[in-house]
Design an enzyme around this catalytic site. Structure first.
Site: not given
Length: 270
Positions: A189, A127, A220
């Protein structure tokens, strides 16, 4: 391997000397007090990241985990609840990009200073940490980097002013001729859509960065084993952890000496 955990508080020049806490997770081989291991840095010290770091360390790597938001609060992990997510997203665009880069530099500096580290360094993160790991790859001491679902790269919106220069620096050649890079994204994602992934891939390839670009069937945060909001894929995580460790074992797990590029072309054979 067994592992131990400790931390170092390192002064930050860009934060008026206020220290950044860098957590250290190290492998231990009983009766070998002078054993040395390759180093690895990983970002955002939450529960899932700490467990991920422990898994890497148990494979024989010294791992350091910097506290990314030391300018705003203590080293305690920010929770994954709504309030914590909002707080983290607020800090993300209040912190200067230069301060993120200093955190990475201080982390590498600490690693190479440790007696149990042999000075061969890799980086990884997920991330926000994926983007920070990408920027760590600009440091020539970082010999390989694996980035999981790195956010804000395609949109250049990391840091204060939401105007980072990560892809611009890649275009300028700041990553060319340095370490090996792996970018991993989920095809579902929503934080990094297809056009964003295409932009990242093209920029890296045009700059001739030695990069493996993986797109998998996942959303994600598919590695996060806590508060994943239904996105955690344990089997895929295990598979990609193995992939990552192959990269680290090959690039920093042993001393290969300096790289010598003979300019040889791959032979076209069937």
């Amino acid at each position: 391997m067994l592992i131990t955990k400790t931390f170092h508080d390192v002064p930050s020049k860009l934060d008026n000397g206020r220290p950044i806490r860098i957590f250290v997770v190290s492998p231990v081989v009983p009766n070998y007090p002078q054993a040395k291991f390759p180093g690895n840095e990983i970002y955002q010290v939450t529960g899932p990241v700490e467990r991920f770091a422990g898994q890497i360390a148990s494979q024989g790597y010294v791992v350091v985990c910097p506290s990314s938001y030391h300018e705003f609060e203590g080293p305690e992990a920010i929770p994954y609840d709504t309030e914590g997510t909002d707080r983290g997203n607020k800090y993300k665009i209040e912190k200067d990009v230069a301060a993120y880069d200093e955190d990475a530099t201080l982390s590498v500096d600490l690693l190479v200073s440790l007696q149990n580290c042999n000075g061969r360094i890799a980086a990884t993160g997920m991330c926000l940490g994926g983007h920070l790991a990408l920027r760590a790859a600009f440091d020539p001491r970082v010999l390989s980097t694996v980035c999981f679902f790195a956010t804000d790269v395609h949109s250049a919106t990391l840091g204060k002013g939401k105007n980072d220069d990560s892809l611009v620096r890649v275009q300028k050649g700041d990553m060319t001729g340095k370490g090996e890079l792996v970018m991993i994204f989920g095809k579902q994602d929503t934080h990094v859509p297809r056009e964003g992934r295409d932009l990242i891939r093209k920029t890296l390839e045009d700059a001739e960065v030695p990069c493996s670009f993986l797109e998998v069937q996942a959303q994600h945060a598919f590695i996060r084993d806590e508060s994943s909001k239904g996105r955690w894929d344990a089997a895929l995580t295990r598979s990609l952890f193995t992939f990552m460790m192959e990269v680290f074992d090959r690039t920093i797990g042993r001393d290969l000496g300096p790289k010598v590029d003979k300019g040889e072309k791959v032979e076209h054979v069937c």
